[in-house]
Motif scaffolding. Structure first.
Motif, PDB file in Angstrom:
ATOM      1  N   TRP A  88       0.800  -1.222   0.000  1.00 45.97           N
ATOM      2  CA  TRP A  88       0.000   0.000   0.000  1.00 45.97           C
ATOM      3  C   TRP A  88       0.841   1.284   0.000  1.00 45.97           C
ATOM      4  CZ3 TRP A  88      -4.667  -0.727   3.935  1.00 45.97           C
ATOM      5  CH2 TRP A  88      -5.289  -1.966   3.684  1.00 45.97           C
ATOM      6  N   HIS A 106      -1.649   4.376   0.451  1.00 47.89           N
ATOM      7  CA  HIS A 106      -3.025   4.245  -0.016  1.00 47.89           C
ATOM      8  C   HIS A 106      -3.785   3.350   0.956  1.00 47.89           C
ATOM      9  CE1 HIS A 106      -3.092   6.070  -4.141  1.00 47.89           C
ATOM     10  NE2 HIS A 106      -1.775   5.941  -4.008  1.00 47.89           N
ATOM     11  N   SER A 109      -3.765  -1.850  -2.339  1.00 53.20           N
ATOM     12  CA  SER A 109      -2.551  -2.039  -3.138  1.00 53.20           C
ATOM     13  C   SER A 109      -2.402  -0.955  -4.198  1.00 53.20           C
ATOM     14  CB  SER A 109      -2.585  -3.410  -3.810  1.00 53.20           C
ATOM     15  OG  SER A 109      -2.677  -4.429  -2.836  1.00 53.20           O
ATOM     16  N   VAL A 110      -1.162  -0.541  -4.431  1.00 52.13           N
ATOM     17  CA  VAL A 110      -0.859   0.477  -5.442  1.00 52.13           C
ATOM     18  C   VAL A 110      -0.440  -0.245  -6.716  1.00 52.13           C
ATOM     19  CG1 VAL A 110       0.448   2.549  -5.985  1.00 52.13           C
ATOM     20  CG2 VAL A 110      -0.057   1.979  -3.590  1.00 52.13           C
ATOM     21  N   SER A 126      -4.218   3.411  -7.365  1.00 54.52           N
ATOM     22  CA  SER A 126      -4.419   2.282  -6.467  1.00 54.52           C
ATOM     23  C   SER A 126      -5.752   1.589  -6.684  1.00 54.52           C
ATOM     24  CB  SER A 126      -4.319   2.766  -5.016  1.00 54.52           C
ATOM     25  OG  SER A 126      -4.754   1.795  -4.100  1.00 54.52           O
TER      26      SER A 126
END
Length: 342
Positions: A88, A106, A109-110, A126
């Motif tokens: 993240w 974020h 997950s990016v 993301s």
């Protein structure tokens, strides 16, 4: 379309490689032989593709993440490296010291990051549906946080334009000088989920690909005349046992000089296309596994190809055999990337 298959005579494999599937690779826009590779083995690798014994290439350094890394990019110079993934976070990496600095996080997950040289900002997209803009020079890097309607799969930028490809075949175009609203909202020309999007180096438009073996070429100009030029085509399909097998088009990369582009697919094939002339220029010898990512270097002399086994190779568990994880460097012959009439 031409069906000439070109051999691997001018191609070699880097002697050092990740231990799990490759998620992305990208050449430096500043140095012709610096290559970044991100992997599901939780590392980002920095290579010099022409150093070491017999200039076969060597690993310069690597950076650890807490989880698999999904994307990476260079910044203003080779001393600025960025990465993001399943932990993240959006990280800034220092190749000289090995230090990792977290620019921001974020809420999921990016999937994608890129660097915009006009605004000198890092942009991340993301699965939490947000796009973040960071100024890595600032003590408080986060400058903009903009929510999108869907999960973000891919982003690309050129000039002051940002292209965001999302779920539900949604594509938004932004002017980075005014992120309050999209400049254009579009529906993808492709009928299935977008896999990747890549801006043309001349700033006129972009190419996108889908999980269903197709590529679309589109233009930023919203006029009817310009939009009439957009088109899509089938690719990365193989006939086996009398059946037409369709593979995802995982990666696109534009040649920085000629504006032609390479595509890498789940069929283990890399093809070179002339988007303006609507024709395939070359198809390279088939690789031994799914092509995860492709990238041209800054002058178009080298093409990097990253391969990894998995679902696309018919493995129901999706496991990636370590022997399928490879990085190839192809030296392009004189004029090899030229389009029709160039």
């Amino acid at each position: 379309m031409l069906n000439i298959i070109y051999s691997a005579t001018n191609q070699r494999e880097l002697p050092c490689r990740p231990s799990d599937a490759i998620s992305s690779l990208t050449f430096s826009p500043h140095s012709p032989t610096r290559l970044l590779v991100s992997s599901w083995d939780k590392y980002v690798y920095l290579y010099d593709t022409h150093s070491g014994v017999d200039q076969a290439g060597s690993e310069l350094t690597r950076f650890a993440h807490a989880a698999p890394v999904l994307d990476c990019c260079f910044g203003e110079g080779d001393g600025e490296v960025f990465s993001a993934g399943l932990d993240w976070t959006v990280n800034q990496l220092d190749p000289e010291t090995g230090k990792v600095k977290t620019l921001g996080t974020h809420e999921n997950s990016v999937k994608a990051i890129c660097y915009n040289s006009e605004t000198k900002s890092i942009i991340s997209g993301s699965w939490d549906t947000f796009v973040h803009l960071y100024d890595p020079r600032s003590s408080t890097p986060l400058t903009t946080k903009q929510q999108q309607p869907h999960k973000i799969y891919s982003i690309s930028t050129i000039g002051h334009t940002l292209v965001i490809a999302m779920a539900q075949r949604s594509i938004h175009l932004y002017d980075l000088r005014n992120m309050s609203e999209p400049w254009q909202r579009r529906e993808s020309s492709l009928k299935f989920q977008t896999r990747t999007v890549e801006c043309m180096p001349n700033g006129l438009g972009y190419a996108s690909s889908s999980i269903e073996g197709r590529v679309a070429v589109e233009f930023f100009d919203p006029s009817e005349e310009s939009q009439a030029r957009k088109y899509a085509f089938k690719c990365h399909r193989q006939v086996e046992g009398g059946m037409d097998l369709v593979y995802p088009v995982n990666s696109l990369a534009f040649h920085p000089v000629y504006g032609t582009f390479a595509s890498g697919g789940g069929d283990g094939v890399v093809s070179l296309w002339d988007g303006m002339a609507k024709r395939r220029l070359r198809q390279y010898q088939k690789f031994g596994a799914n092509v995860a990512s492709v990238s041209f270097n800054k002058d178009g002399k080298y093409l990097a190809v990253g391969t990894s086994g998995g679902f696309e190779d018919g493995r129901p568990d999706g496991e990636c055999p370590p022997e399928t994880v490879k990085v190839f460097i192809r030296e392009m012959a004189e004029g090899e990337g030229k389009g029709k009439g160039q």
